[in-house]
Design an enzyme around this catalytic site. Sequence first.
Site, PDB file in Angstrom:
ATOM      1  N   THR A  76      -3.614  22.074 -15.054  1.00 64.36           N
ATOM      2  CA  THR A  76      -2.917  23.013 -14.167  1.00 64.36           C
ATOM      3  C   THR A  76      -1.425  22.761 -14.230  1.00 64.36           C
ATOM      4  OG1 THR A  76      -4.820  23.088 -12.701  1.00 64.36           O
ATOM      5  CG2 THR A  76      -2.720  23.798 -11.774  1.00 64.36           C
ATOM      6  N   THR A  77      -0.670  23.828 -14.437  1.00 64.73           N
ATOM      7  CA  THR A  77       0.792  23.690 -14.532  1.00 64.73           C
ATOM      8  C   THR A  77       1.433  24.110 -13.214  1.00 64.73           C
ATOM      9  OG1 THR A  77       0.907  25.902 -15.485  1.00 64.73           O
ATOM     10  CG2 THR A  77       0.823  24.055 -17.022  1.00 64.73           C
ATOM     11  N   ALA A 100      -2.229  17.193 -19.425  1.00 58.68           N
ATOM     12  CA  ALA A 100      -1.435  17.836 -20.478  1.00 58.68           C
ATOM     13  C   ALA A 100      -0.978  19.193 -19.966  1.00 58.68           C
ATOM     14  CB  ALA A 100      -2.248  18.007 -21.749  1.00 58.68           C
ATOM     15  N   HIS A 135       4.097  34.941 -21.715  1.00 54.81           N
ATOM     16  CA  HIS A 135       2.702  34.771 -21.286  1.00 54.81           C
ATOM     17  C   HIS A 135       2.204  36.060 -20.636  1.00 54.81           C
ATOM     18  CE1 HIS A 135       3.471  30.429 -21.717  1.00 54.81           C
ATOM     19  NE2 HIS A 135       2.162  30.297 -21.782  1.00 54.81           N
ATOM     20  N   HIS A 136       0.890  36.079 -20.373  1.00 53.07           N
ATOM     21  CA  HIS A 136       0.252  37.207 -19.695  1.00 53.07           C
ATOM     22  C   HIS A 136       0.804  37.393 -18.271  1.00 53.07           C
ATOM     23  CE1 HIS A 136      -2.147  34.175 -17.542  1.00 53.07           C
ATOM     24  NE2 HIS A 136      -2.207  33.555 -18.711  1.00 53.07           N
ATOM     25  N   LYS A 139       0.087  35.011 -15.025  1.00 52.52           N
ATOM     26  CA  LYS A 139       0.563  33.626 -14.907  1.00 52.52           C
ATOM     27  C   LYS A 139       1.451  33.481 -13.678  1.00 52.52           C
ATOM     28  CE  LYS A 139       2.475  29.831 -17.594  1.00 52.52           C
ATOM     29  NZ  LYS A 139       1.401  28.933 -17.174  1.00 52.52           N
ATOM     30  N   GLY A 145       4.564  25.440 -18.034  1.00 59.28           N
ATOM     31  CA  GLY A 145       4.565  23.975 -18.108  1.00 59.28           C
ATOM     32  C   GLY A 145       4.912  23.511 -19.517  1.00 59.28           C
ATOM     33  N   THR A 146       4.453  24.259 -20.514  1.00 61.57           N
ATOM     34  CA  THR A 146       4.756  23.906 -21.911  1.00 61.57           C
ATOM     35  C   THR A 146       6.253  24.020 -22.172  1.00 61.57           C
ATOM     36  OG1 THR A 146       2.606  24.789 -22.498  1.00 61.57           O
ATOM     37  CG2 THR A 146       4.167  24.463 -24.309  1.00 61.57           C
TER      38      THR A 146
HETATM   39  P1  NAD Z   1      -7.155  31.710 -13.524  1.00 64.39           P
HETATM   40  O1  NAD Z   1      -6.381  32.390 -12.455  1.00 64.39           O
HETATM   41  O2  NAD Z   1      -7.914  32.544 -14.497  1.00 64.39           O
HETATM   42  O3  NAD Z   1      -8.182  30.652 -12.880  1.00 64.39           O
HETATM   43  C1  NAD Z   1      -7.870  29.810 -11.813  1.00 64.39           C
HETATM   44  C2  NAD Z   1      -9.165  29.620 -11.027  1.00 64.39           C
HETATM   45  O4  NAD Z   1      -8.949  28.594 -10.039  1.00 64.39           O
HETATM   46  C3  NAD Z   1      -9.639  30.866 -10.265  1.00 64.39           C
HETATM   47  O5  NAD Z   1     -10.988  31.131 -10.615  1.00 64.39           O
HETATM   48  C4  NAD Z   1      -9.486  30.486  -8.790  1.00 64.39           C
HETATM   49  O6  NAD Z   1     -10.476  31.089  -7.976  1.00 64.39           O
HETATM   50  C5  NAD Z   1      -9.655  28.973  -8.854  1.00 64.39           C
HETATM   51  N1  NAD Z   1      -9.094  28.250  -7.707  1.00 64.39           N
HETATM   52  C6  NAD Z   1      -8.012  28.535  -6.960  1.00 64.39           C
HETATM   53  N2  NAD Z   1      -7.847  27.605  -6.009  1.00 64.39           N
HETATM   54  C7  NAD Z   1      -8.838  26.704  -6.163  1.00 64.39           C
HETATM   55  C8  NAD Z   1      -9.200  25.500  -5.487  1.00 64.39           C
HETATM   56  N3  NAD Z   1      -8.493  25.049  -4.459  1.00 64.39           N
HETATM   57  N4  NAD Z   1     -10.278  24.820  -5.927  1.00 64.39           N
HETATM   58  C9  NAD Z   1     -11.004  25.263  -6.978  1.00 64.39           C
HETATM   59  N5  NAD Z   1     -10.719  26.401  -7.664  1.00 64.39           N
HETATM   60  C10 NAD Z   1      -9.646  27.095  -7.251  1.00 64.39           C
HETATM   61  O7  NAD Z   1      -6.099  30.773 -14.296  1.00 64.39           O
HETATM   62  P2  NAD Z   1      -6.245  30.124 -15.749  1.00 64.39           P
HETATM   63  O8  NAD Z   1      -5.668  31.047 -16.763  1.00 64.39           O
HETATM   64  O9  NAD Z   1      -7.622  29.603 -15.917  1.00 64.39           O
HETATM   65  O10 NAD Z   1      -5.182  28.929 -15.637  1.00 64.39           O
HETATM   66  C11 NAD Z   1      -5.357  27.909 -14.661  1.00 64.39           C
HETATM   67  C12 NAD Z   1      -4.180  26.937 -14.740  1.00 64.39           C
HETATM   68  O11 NAD Z   1      -4.168  26.311 -16.023  1.00 64.39           O
HETATM   69  C13 NAD Z   1      -2.791  27.562 -14.593  1.00 64.39           C
HETATM   70  O12 NAD Z   1      -1.957  26.664 -13.922  1.00 64.39           O
HETATM   71  C14 NAD Z   1      -2.323  27.728 -16.046  1.00 64.39           C
HETATM   72  O13 NAD Z   1      -0.922  27.743 -16.172  1.00 64.39           O
HETATM   73  C15 NAD Z   1      -2.905  26.476 -16.638  1.00 64.39           C
HETATM   74  N6  NAD Z   1      -3.124  26.487 -18.087  1.00 64.39           N
HETATM   75  C16 NAD Z   1      -2.939  25.307 -18.723  1.00 64.39           C
HETATM   76  C17 NAD Z   1      -3.217  25.203 -20.056  1.00 64.39           C
HETATM   77  C18 NAD Z   1      -3.064  23.854 -20.721  1.00 64.39           C
HETATM   78  O14 NAD Z   1      -3.334  23.736 -21.932  1.00 64.39           O
HETATM   79  N7  NAD Z   1      -2.659  22.803 -19.983  1.00 64.39           N
HETATM   80  C19 NAD Z   1      -3.679  26.314 -20.774  1.00 64.39           C
HETATM   81  C20 NAD Z   1      -3.886  27.513 -20.086  1.00 64.39           C
HETATM   82  C21 NAD Z   1      -3.610  27.588 -18.736  1.00 64.39           C
END
Ligand code: NAD
Length: 238
Positions: A76-77, A100, A135-136, A139, A145-146
């Site tokens: 999570t970023t 990461a 990004h989409h 976001k 974060g990257t």
């Molecule tokens: P998304 O919105 O599709 O999914 C997030 C999910 O988290 C949702 O289903 C939501 O209901 C759930 N959620 C919200 N609050 C919660 C809580 N307190 N407890 C449990 N679940 C909860 O988002 P995504 O595209 O899956 O991205 C999630 C995160 O990951 C973002 O911060 C994104 O920037 C990051 N990300 C990181 C990488 C990486 O490689 N590090 C890659 C892609 C996305």
Amino acid sequence: MNIGIIGYGRMGKAIEQLALQRGHNISVIVDENNSEDIAEQLKGKVDVAIEFTTPQSGKNNVFDCIEAGIPIVSGTTGWNVVEADMQKICNEKNSTFFYASNFSIGVNIFMDINEKLASLLSDFDSYNASMVETHHIHKLDKPSGTAISLAKGIFKNNDKYVNWELKPVKDIRNLEIESLREGEIIGDHKIIWDSEIDTIEIAHSAKNRTGFALGAVLAAEFVLGKKGFFTMRDLLKL
Ligand code: NAD
């Protein structure tokens, strides 16, 4: 192994698929609507939890798992993960945390190239750096974060820049980052070093989420049986 998924959104679902393909079992799935007492739900049922939620909840989820001694991998970023602090906390609590801002192997190699380029140009003041990340539209954080990790890689290797700032930049000591949000773009990052004579550009473009999901599952496999704080540098031996 038994994996717990925290956050069943785009990334959570991609991780579920990848983990099943690699022979793992998904024993618990936690999403926003059942996010009460996360550690209680996972304890004794998972070997590792993988967390991809929101900037608001990511930090709490990670700290809950560290406190409960549940090994956690998070991507999570939008929250500031200070490596030295996390190392100290994991050692004190005898816990395991892998973080990461980007789990893709390609991006982590790109980060290394970015650092090398910043270092090579550190003696050539005529080059000015900037970054564009796209990004989409869903976001939540800006810049990505990257992008922040890439910017830190530049500060570490080139004294010209001390911090980052979203476009338009007000302080010339800051690296300008333009954050674009368009359609369903998975994640594009471009670093530009521009001078009056020429321009050097390096870029990375993700085609799908598989690279992030694979990296997260590999990280879960990597931390099994280990204690401490880990990053992609440990996993990829960079
Ligand atoms: P998304 O919105 O599709 O999914 C997030 C999910 O988290 C949702 O289903 C939501 O209901 C759930 N959620 C919200 N609050 C919660 C809580 N307190 N407890 C449990 N679940 C909860 O988002 P995504 O595209 O899956 O991205 C999630 C995160 O990951 C973002 O911060 C994104 O920037 C990051 N990300 C990181 C990488 C990486 O490689 N590090 C890659 C892609 C996305």
